[in-house]
Write a protein that holds these residues in place. Structure first.
Motif, mmCIF file in Angstrom:
data_model
loop_
_atom_site.group_PDB
_atom_site.id
_atom_site.type_symbol
_atom_site.label_atom_id
_atom_site.label_comp_id
_atom_site.label_asym_id
_atom_site.label_seq_id
_atom_site.Cartn_x
_atom_site.Cartn_y
_atom_site.Cartn_z
ATOM 1 N N LEU A 106 -3.225 -2.646 -9.745
ATOM 2 C CA LEU A 106 -2.609 -1.807 -8.715
ATOM 3 C C LEU A 106 -3.482 -0.595 -8.397
ATOM 4 C CD1 LEU A 106 1.151 -1.810 -9.798
ATOM 5 C CD2 LEU A 106 0.063 -3.147 -7.995
ATOM 6 N N ILE A 107 -4.014 0.040 -9.429
ATOM 7 C CA ILE A 107 -4.858 1.219 -9.197
ATOM 8 C C ILE A 107 -6.152 0.825 -8.499
ATOM 9 C CG2 ILE A 107 -6.129 3.072 -10.330
ATOM 10 C CD1 ILE A 107 -4.028 3.023 -12.542
ATOM 11 N N GLY A 108 -6.820 -0.201 -9.022
ATOM 12 C CA GLY A 108 -8.094 -0.604 -8.428
ATOM 13 C C GLY A 108 -7.946 -1.127 -7.016
ATOM 14 N N ALA A 109 -6.932 -1.950 -6.771
ATOM 15 C CA ALA A 109 -6.737 -2.496 -5.425
ATOM 16 C C ALA A 109 -6.393 -1.403 -4.419
ATOM 17 C CB ALA A 109 -5.643 -3.559 -5.440
ATOM 18 N N THR A 110 -5.631 -0.401 -4.847
ATOM 19 C CA THR A 110 -5.272 0.690 -3.939
ATOM 20 C C THR A 110 -6.505 1.489 -3.536
ATOM 21 O OG1 THR A 110 -3.090 0.849 -4.962
ATOM 22 C CG2 THR A 110 -3.835 2.729 -3.660
ATOM 23 N N VAL A 111 -7.302 1.875 -4.520
ATOM 24 C CA VAL A 111 -8.497 2.676 -4.230
ATOM 25 C C VAL A 111 -9.474 1.892 -3.366
ATOM 26 C CG1 VAL A 111 -10.474 3.846 -5.261
ATOM 27 C CG2 VAL A 111 -8.226 4.041 -6.327
ATOM 28 N N LEU A 112 -9.778 0.656 -3.783
ATOM 29 C CA LEU A 112 -10.736 -0.150 -3.031
ATOM 30 C C LEU A 112 -10.196 -0.511 -1.654
ATOM 31 C CD1 LEU A 112 -13.461 -1.586 -3.106
ATOM 32 C CD2 LEU A 112 -12.330 -3.566 -4.115
ATOM 33 N N GLY A 113 -8.903 -0.795 -1.549
ATOM 34 C CA GLY A 113 -8.323 -1.139 -0.254
ATOM 35 C C GLY A 113 -8.360 0.015 0.729
ATOM 36 N N ILE A 114 -8.078 1.240 0.259
ATOM 37 C CA ILE A 114 -8.139 2.403 1.150
ATOM 38 C C ILE A 114 -9.562 2.635 1.637
ATOM 39 C CG2 ILE A 114 -7.858 4.907 1.236
ATOM 40 C CD1 ILE A 114 -5.473 4.624 -0.617
ATOM 41 N N ILE A 115 -10.522 2.530 0.730
ATOM 42 C CA ILE A 115 -11.923 2.719 1.128
ATOM 43 C C ILE A 115 -12.336 1.663 2.144
ATOM 44 C CG2 ILE A 115 -14.296 2.686 0.285
ATOM 45 C CD1 ILE A 115 -13.288 3.839 -2.341
ATOM 46 N N ALA A 116 -11.995 0.391 1.874
ATOM 47 C CA ALA A 116 -12.357 -0.678 2.808
ATOM 48 C C ALA A 116 -11.640 -0.519 4.143
ATOM 49 C CB ALA A 116 -12.032 -2.035 2.185
ATOM 50 N N ILE A 448 -10.034 -7.306 -5.971
ATOM 51 C CA ILE A 448 -10.795 -7.539 -4.739
ATOM 52 C C ILE A 448 -9.975 -8.354 -3.739
ATOM 53 C CG2 ILE A 448 -12.870 -8.625 -3.811
ATOM 54 C CD1 ILE A 448 -14.279 -7.892 -6.381
ATOM 55 N N TYR A 449 -9.250 -9.350 -4.220
ATOM 56 C CA TYR A 449 -8.427 -10.166 -3.317
ATOM 57 C C TYR A 449 -7.328 -9.330 -2.676
ATOM 58 C CZ TYR A 449 -5.231 -13.888 -1.833
ATOM 59 O OH TYR A 449 -4.403 -14.703 -1.100
ATOM 60 N N THR A 450 -6.602 -8.560 -3.476
ATOM 61 C CA THR A 450 -5.513 -7.745 -2.937
ATOM 62 C C THR A 450 -6.044 -6.610 -2.077
ATOM 63 O OG1 THR A 450 -4.285 -8.240 -4.967
ATOM 64 C CG2 THR A 450 -3.406 -6.510 -3.556
ATOM 65 N N ALA A 451 -7.206 -6.052 -2.448
ATOM 66 C CA ALA A 451 -7.789 -4.963 -1.658
ATOM 67 C C ALA A 451 -8.133 -5.415 -0.251
ATOM 68 C CB ALA A 451 -9.030 -4.419 -2.358
ATOM 69 N N ALA A 452 -8.483 -6.691 -0.073
ATOM 70 C CA ALA A 452 -8.783 -7.183 1.272
ATOM 71 C C ALA A 452 -7.555 -7.109 2.173
ATOM 72 C CB ALA A 452 -9.302 -8.621 1.191
ATOM 73 N N PHE A 453 -6.383 -7.421 1.641
ATOM 74 C CA PHE A 453 -5.151 -7.318 2.433
ATOM 75 C C PHE A 453 -4.753 -5.852 2.632
ATOM 76 C CE2 PHE A 453 -5.033 -11.574 0.727
ATOM 77 C CZ PHE A 453 -4.523 -12.332 1.768
ATOM 78 N N ILE A 454 -4.929 -5.041 1.599
ATOM 79 C CA ILE A 454 -4.601 -3.619 1.733
ATOM 80 C C ILE A 454 -5.492 -2.960 2.766
ATOM 81 C CG2 ILE A 454 -4.558 -1.416 0.496
ATOM 82 C CD1 ILE A 454 -3.710 -2.886 -1.983
ATOM 83 N N ALA A 455 -6.746 -3.398 2.858
ATOM 84 C CA ALA A 455 -7.663 -2.832 3.851
ATOM 85 C C ALA A 455 -7.137 -3.036 5.267
ATOM 86 C CB ALA A 455 -9.051 -3.453 3.696
ATOM 87 N N GLU A 456 -6.615 -4.221 5.544
ATOM 88 C CA GLU A 456 -6.041 -4.472 6.870
ATOM 89 C C GLU A 456 -4.803 -3.621 7.101
ATOM 90 O OE1 GLU A 456 -7.040 -6.039 9.393
ATOM 91 O OE2 GLU A 456 -8.780 -7.083 8.605
ATOM 92 N N ILE A 457 -3.991 -3.419 6.058
ATOM 93 C CA ILE A 457 -2.803 -2.581 6.190
ATOM 94 C C ILE A 457 -3.202 -1.139 6.484
ATOM 95 C CG2 ILE A 457 -0.820 -1.654 4.934
ATOM 96 C CD1 ILE A 457 -0.706 -4.311 3.426
ATOM 97 N N VAL A 458 -4.205 -0.643 5.770
ATOM 98 C CA VAL A 458 -4.674 0.735 5.997
ATOM 99 C C VAL A 458 -5.258 0.870 7.393
ATOM 100 C CG1 VAL A 458 -6.341 2.461 5.233
ATOM 101 C CG2 VAL A 458 -5.041 1.164 3.543
#
Length: 570
Positions: A106-116, A448-458
Motif C-alpha cells: 500500500l505504501i509503495g504503490a501509493t508513492v509510486l502511483g502518485i509520482i507516475a 508496480i502493478y497497482t501503481a499503474a492503476f493508481i497513476a491513471e486515477i491520479v
C-alpha cells in the motif's frame, strides 16, 4: 359489514384495514424481505447440516480445536516458529507475512502511483511518453505473469551469495574534492534562484540544469579519459578505440535528445553535457585534472543476491528508554512550536518556517539525549560465566576476550541504539536482517502493478481540477511544486480517494497469489494446514474471515479519509 361513522369520519372495518395494509407497497417490500431472509436461513441451515453430516461420516466434523494440534511443517523465514508449534502459531506466521506484504504494498504503490500520475501530465515529452508506455504495459499484463517475471527472471538471475551485490563496495574510497565544490556551487545556485522574482526565474530557469550537465559531463570525462597509472579513476580500463567509440556514441545520443525535446531545461542539460565533455577532454589532454581527494573507508551494509536482500539489524539497548524520553520531549516541543508559529503567522501575516523549526527541535533534543545518555558511566566489572561459575571481570577485558553474550552487549552498551552491519559466515549471515527473495518478488509485482492503476486515477483527479485554479496559483506567484501540493492535489483528492480505495482492496486480495511462488502467506499456510488436518471447511472459513477483516479495515480507513476531504454542503 360496513363501517360505522365516528363524528364526521367514517370508521373503517377490520377487513378494510387488512386490505389497506396488504395493498401498502412498503408493507409488501418489508414482507418480501422477511420471506427472502427466512428462505436464505433455511437454505443455509440445510446446506450446513448436509455438509456437517457428510463430514461427520468421514470423522471430519468441522471445529476449531484442531488449531491446537502440532503443525509438523516448517515455514521458510519464520523466526520464532518451529514444526513443534501448533497450527495456530503457523496461522499467525502466515497472517504476519500477509500483513507485511499488504502494508508495504500500500505504501509503495501509493508513492509510486502518485509520482507516475504526475509524470503522465508532465510537460516533458520524453518523461510523459516513457511513463505512458510502462503504465499501459503493466495495466494490460496479468499480475500472475508479472510475479513470475520478477521472481524467475529478475530475482533468481541475481548473483549467488558468495558474489552478492553490495552497497557500497567495501574498502578505501577516494572522494575527489571537486565533488564538494559541486555541492557548494549547487547550494549557492539553488539559494540564489529561490530569491529571484518570477520574471527573472523564467529567464534564468536554464542556469541550474546547465551547471548540472557541465558537472556530469566533466565526471564522465574524468571517469573514461583521465588515467592514473594506466587505469581510470573508477578502475575501468578501456582501449583507445573503445574510448573513441564511447565518446562518439555519447555525442550522437546527446544530439538526438537535443533535437527531440522542446523543454528549455532539458536543452540546458544537454548543452551542459556538450560543454562539460569539451571541458573534460581539455583537462585530460592538458593533464589539468586535480588528484586531491578525501580518503574514507566504506563498509557494506546491503547485500543483494538470489537469496534475498540483507540489511543491518537495529537493536535497542538498556539505555534506549532514557534516550526515547528526550525524543518524546522534542516531539512535544515541536508540536507546540508548530501550532504557535502557525497562529503567529495568522495574526501578523509574516510567514514563519514552522515545519523547519519543528524538525530542528526534534533533532536537537534527540542529539542532546544521545550525548547525555552516552555520558552515563558503565560498571567497572560485569558478571560472566567461566567454567560453569559466575565471576566478575572488568568490562573492557570481557569485551576483548569475547565473554559477553549478545544480550550482555546490549545491557552494557554506551549507545541507546546499536546498528549491526551484516556479516557473512559461510553460506549465511551471522548478523543482519534478511528479506526473502519471494517476498521481494511479490512486493515488487504488487507495488508496480497497482501503481499503474493508481497513476491513471491520479491523472484523472488532477485533470478534474478546474484550469482556473492553476491560472490563479500562477497569478499568485506560486511555484510548480507549491501549486501541486497546495492547490491541485488537495482538490484532486476528492476525486482520487474513492477509486483509490478499490485499488487498495485489490492489492490486499491479490496478495493471495503469493502461493504461486511459494511465499508463506495466509493462503499458503492454511492450504498446508487443510491438507494435513482435513479441516477444509474450517480452513477456508478462516481464510475468508481473515481477508474480510483486512478488507473491512482498509475500506473503513478509506471511508474515513474520504469523509475528511469531502466538501461540506448544507
Amino acid at each position: 359489514m360496513t363501517g360505522t361513522r365516528i363524528g364526521n369520519r367514517p370508521q373503517k372495518s377490520f377487513f378494510q384495514n387488512i386490505f389497506a395494509l396488504v395493498s401498502d407497497l412498503r408493507f409488501i417490500q418489508i414482507l418480501g424481505q422477511i420471506i427472502f431472509l427466512i428462505l436464505v436461513v433455511i437454505a443455509v441451515t440445510s446446506l450446513v447440516s448436509s455438509i456437517t453430516g457428510a463430514l461427520a461420516s468421514r470423522n471430519l466434523t468441522p471445529s476449531f480445536t484442531f488449531l491446537e494440534n502440532r503443525a509438523g511443517f516448517a515455514i521458510a523465514g519464520a523466526d520464532g516458529y518451529s514444526p513443534n508449534d501448533s497450527y495456530w502459531a503457523a496461522f499467525n506466521v502466515g497472517l504476519r507475512n500477509t500483513l507485511i506484504v499488504v502494508v508495504g504494498g500500500l505504501i509503495g504503490a501509493t508513492v509510486l502511483g502518485i509520482i507516475a500520475g504526475v509524470f503522465l501530465l508532465s510537460g516533458n515529452w520524453l518523461i510523459r511518453t516513457i511513463t505512458r508506455f510502462f503504465v499501459e504495459i503493466l495495466r494490460n499484463t496479468p499480475l500472475l505473469l508479472q510475479i513470475f517475471a520478477w521472481y524467475f527472471i529478475a530475482i533468481l538471475a541475481l548473483p549467488q551469495l558468495n558474489d552478492a551485490l553490495t552497497l557500497p563496495n567495501p574498502g578505501l574510497v577516494a572522494l575527489p574534492l571537486r565533488w564538494f565544490v559541486y555541492l557548494i556551487v549547487g547550494v549557492f545556485v539553488w539559494r540564489s534562484l529561490r530569491n529571484l522574482r518570477i520574471e527573472q526565474r523564467e529567464r534564468r530557469a536554464y542556469l541550474a540544469p546547465l551547471l548540472v550537465g557541465i558537472a556530469a559531463a566533466i565526471e564522465i570525462g574524468f571517469a573514461f579519459f583521465y588515467k592514473t597509472s594506466g587505469r581510470n579513476l573508477f578502475g575501468v580500463g578501456l582501449s583507445g578505440g573503445g574510448l573513441q567509440l564511447l565518446y562518439v556514441t555519447a555525442s550522437i545520443l546527446v544530439l538526438i535528445a537535443l533535437f527531440l525535446t522542446t523543454s528549455r531545461q532539458l536543452r540546458a542539460i544537454v548543452g551542459g553535457l556538450i560543454l562539460g565533455l569539451l571541458i573534460g577532454a581539455l583537462l585530460f589532454f592538458f593533464a589539468l585534472a586535480p588528484d586531491a581527494a578525501l580518503t574514507v573507508e566504506l563498509h557494506s551494509f546491503i547485500y543483494l543476491s538470489n537469496r534475498g536482500l540483507v540489511y543491518p539489524e537495529i537493536h535497542t539497548t538498556a539505555r534506549f528508554a532514557e534516550w526515547f524520553l528526550f525524543v518524546v520531549i522534542g516531539v512535544t516541543v515541536a508540536v507546540a512550536l508548530y501550532f504557535y508559529l502557525g497562529r503567529l503567522t495568522e495574526q501578523t501575516g509574516n510567514p514563519h518556517p514552522r515545519g523547519r523549526y519543528a524538525l530542528a527541535s526534534i533533532v536537537l533534543f534527540a542529539l542532546i539525549g544521545w550525548f547525555v545518555v552516552a555520558a552515563e558511566p558503565l560498571p567497572s566489572a560485569v558478571p560472566v560465566e567461566q567454567d560453569g561459575a559466575i565471576t566478575y571481570v572488568p568490562l573492557e577485558d570481557a569485551r576483548n576476550q569475547g565473554l559477553l553474550t549478545p544480550s550482555d552487549e546490549l545491557q552494557y552498551s554506551e549507545q541507546p541504539v546499536i546498528v549491526a552491519l551484516p556479516e557473512r559466515a559461510g553460506l549465511r549471515f551471522r548478523t543482519g536482517t534478511l528479506l526473502d527473495q519471494r517476498y521481494i518478488a511479490l512486493l515488487l509485482a504488487l507495488v508496480i502493478y497497482t501503481a499503474a492503476f493508481i497513476a491513471e486515477i491520479v491523472r484523472a483527479g488532477i485533470l478534474a481540477v478546474p484550469r482556473g485554479q492553476l491560472e490563479a496559483s500562477r497569478a499568485l506567484g506560486l511555484k510548480n511544486g507549491q501549486t501541486l501540493y497546495m492547490v491541485i492535489l488537495p482538490q484532486a483528492l476528492r476525486v482520487i480517494i474513492p477509486p483509490l480505495g478499490n485499488q487498495y482492496l485489490n492489492l490486499a486480495k491479490n496478495s493471495s497469489l503469493a502461493l504461486a511462488i511459494a511465499y508463506s502467506d495466509i493462503y499458503a499456510v492454511m492450504y498446508t494446514v487443510i491438507n494435513q488436518s482435513g479441516q477444509a471447511v474450517t480452513g477456508i472459513l478462516i481464510i475468508m474471515i481473515s481477508y474480510l477483516i483486512i478488507s473491512l479495515i482498509i475500506a473503513g480507513g478509506m471511508n474515513w479519509i474520504n469523509g475528511r476531504f469531502q466538501l461540506v454542503t448544507r
